[in-house]
Design a protein around this motif. Structure first.
Motif, PDB file in Angstrom:
ATOM      1  N   LEU A 105       0.807  -1.221   0.000  1.00 58.71           N
ATOM      2  CA  LEU A 105       0.000   0.000   0.000  1.00 58.71           C
ATOM      3  C   LEU A 105       0.840   1.271   0.000  1.00 58.71           C
ATOM      4  O   LEU A 105       0.303   2.372   0.114  1.00 58.71           O
ATOM      5  N   GLY A 106       2.170   1.114  -0.139  1.00 59.40           N
ATOM      6  CA  GLY A 106       3.041   2.274  -0.226  1.00 59.40           C
ATOM      7  C   GLY A 106       3.357   2.888   1.127  1.00 59.40           C
ATOM      8  O   GLY A 106       2.807   2.512   2.161  1.00 59.40           O
ATOM      9  N   LYS A 107       4.273   3.851   1.091  1.00 63.16           N
ATOM     10  CA  LYS A 107       4.686   4.526   2.317  1.00 63.16           C
ATOM     11  C   LYS A 107       3.515   5.297   2.915  1.00 63.16           C
ATOM     12  O   LYS A 107       2.802   6.014   2.207  1.00 63.16           O
ATOM     13  N   PHE A 108       3.334   5.121   4.229  1.00 63.71           N
ATOM     14  CA  PHE A 108       2.238   5.764   4.955  1.00 63.71           C
ATOM     15  C   PHE A 108       0.863   5.375   4.387  1.00 63.71           C
ATOM     16  O   PHE A 108      -0.109   6.118   4.519  1.00 63.71           O
ATOM     17  N   ASN A 109       0.819   4.192   3.735  1.00 61.09           N
ATOM     18  CA  ASN A 109      -0.444   3.709   3.145  1.00 61.09           C
ATOM     19  C   ASN A 109      -1.051   4.743   2.183  1.00 61.09           C
ATOM     20  O   ASN A 109      -2.268   4.941   2.128  1.00 61.09           O
ATOM     21  N   TRP A 110      -0.200   5.376   1.388  1.00 62.44           N
ATOM     22  CA  TRP A 110      -0.673   6.456   0.535  1.00 62.44           C
ATOM     23  C   TRP A 110      -1.668   5.967  -0.526  1.00 62.44           C
ATOM     24  O   TRP A 110      -2.545   6.744  -0.968  1.00 62.44           O
TER      25      TRP A 110
END
Length: 459
Positions: free
Chosen positions: A417-422
């Motif tokens: 989901l990418g860094k910081f759930n971006w």
């Protein structure tokens, strides 16, 4: 639906809906290599990159572009130009994530290609344990979303054709016949075209429709560029009119239903995404044309602009009347192709329940019945602008914005989901936009329809 030779060259092929044939993966040095769906597609029925670009442009440049000046009326010149570009970027991004997710799930499920509804089903089927029980629902929701979207668009087509003929014939004959009379007449040839079940028989109609559209655009641009362009039109209309603007632009620009068939039929599908890529090139052309036509149309005609810019052309002039008749013929001849998609989905669901010896008559009656219902809906809402907005708000916002965002989120959950759930944040934003467009657009359009019947203005 089968991969018959008569379907070759059409954008609506097996890859549209049924493409889950599993092919054997390669084994190298005793290890199973990563499955490459592109290598396992049938090269015999593939389209070139330029051919795919032409298909995508053809599917995106229809009646919607003629409604863009009306959209700018509901936004203002500046907000309309910026808003069209923003909506274009959002729609393009949603197509990107849908196609990219489809490619990834093809690798995971080891199938060469997946259609729109199949992608949604496979994402849930191979996704988190808690989501797998919803795989059939995801497919059914997507399929019926496609059905309702195409049927809704066809209802708009019937109103559009009838309104165009009414604009010319009422003026020529000196009468004031209600557009509903024209809707009743137009429904009859629509029934005939709707009975065509093989794509190869629709090809000549599509070719004539394309020619008619090109001539209509040429005539319309001539009249617009020959008229005074007034740049002092309002730069912003009002917040109350913005929902109509966004729902109209979404209706005009969103071609999510044909994206997967086009991509699945490409000889080199790796050229679909990327830069420049087929998708980016097509959407750049579409955004540019929509912005220019919308801006010019509203700058020339102002608040007098109609739901289709062809209705603003001078009455009584042969070229102007020819443009109205030609665009009506073009949309009429496009009806069969647009009707093919929902009927294919619906018949695959009900056909197996009907004895084979009754298939022919059942199909005839079923198709005619659906078109008669669509004619009734068109007669109930015979005004183009709220109808276009309603279809865009209800169907295209869900199909083009909401479903791709949910599909990507489920596929990537929980570890990608990418860094910081971006990705969750970004897709949550897309879902919120879709819901806002659905609610505000529907509300505004319904009020317009109520006003049409009651004559009372709703603030």
């Amino acid at each position: 639906m089968s991969t018959e030779k008569d379907n070759k060259g059409s954008v609506f092929t097996l890859s549209d809906f049924n493409s889950t044939t599993v092919l054997t993966e390669k084994v190298e040095n005793g290890k199973e290599s990563e499955y490459n769906p592109f290598e396992n597609r049938d090269p015999k029925s593939s389209n070139s990159t330029m051919g795919s670009l032409a298909h995508l442009l053809k599917s995106s440049l229809g009646t919607g572009i003629l409604a863009m000046p009306m959209a700018f009326k509901n936004s203002g010149l500046l907000v309309g130009a910026l808003g069209t570009i923003i909506v274009g970027f959002i729609c393009t991004h949603c197509v990107h994530i849908l196609v990219r997710t489809s490619h990834e799930v093809c690798k995971k499920a080891k199938v060469p290609a997946l259609g729109f509804a199949e992608t949604a089903e496979k994402v849930f089927e191979t996704g988190p344990l808690g989501a797998r029980k919803y795989s059939r629902f995801a497919r059914a929701f997507s399929e019926y979303g496609l059905v309702l979207t195409y049927l809704g668009a066809n209802c708009v087509y019937i109103v559009f054709i009838a309104t165009s003929f009414s604009n010319v014939l009422n003026s020529r004959l000196g009468v004031d016949w209600d557009v509903r009379y024209y809707i009743a007449v137009v429904t009859l040839p629509c029934i005939i075209l709707g009975e065509i079940r093989k794509l190869k028989y629709l090809v000549p109609f599509s070719a004539i429709a394309n020619l008619c559209i090109v001539v209509t655009f040429t005539i319309t641009l001539y009249y617009m560029l020959s008229s005074p362009i007034k740049l002092d039109r309002p730069k912003f209309s009002s917040f109350g009119q913005l929902p109509l603007f966004f729902s109209t632009v979404i209706f005009a620009m969103e071609g999510i239903g044909v994206v997967m068939p086009v991509e699945n039929s490409m000889k080199k599908p790796q050229h679909f995404l990327g830069c420049p890529g087929v998708l980016n090139t097509a959407m750049f052309v579409v955004m540019s044309l929509y912005t220019v036509i919308g801006f010019l149309g509203y700058a020339v005609y102002g608040d007098a602009v109609e739901a289709s810019i062809t209705l603003n052309l001078p009455k009584g002039e042969p070229f102007a009347e020819a443009a109205n008749i030609l665009i009506a013929i073009a949309i009429l001849f496009t009806f069969g192709l647009q009707f093919y998609v929902p009927m294919d989905i619906l018949w695959r669901k009900i056909g197996p329940n009907i004895p084979k010896d009754r298939h022919n008559m059942s199909q005839i009656m079923f198709r005619a019945g659906i078109i008669l219902i669509m004619g009734g809906v068109a007669a109930a809402v015979p005004k183009l602008d709220p109808f276009i907005g309603l279809v865009g708000a209800v169907f295209f916002s869900i199909l083009g914005l909401c479903i791709p965002a949910i599909v990507e989120t489920v596929f990537r959950y929980p570890d990608d989901l990418g860094k910081f759930n971006w990705i969750v944040i970004k897709n949550g934003f897309l879902v919120v936009i879709s819901v806002i467009a659905l609610i505000t657009g529907s509300y505004t359009c319904v009020l317009e329809i109520i006003e049409m019947y009651t004559g009372k203005h709703h603030k």
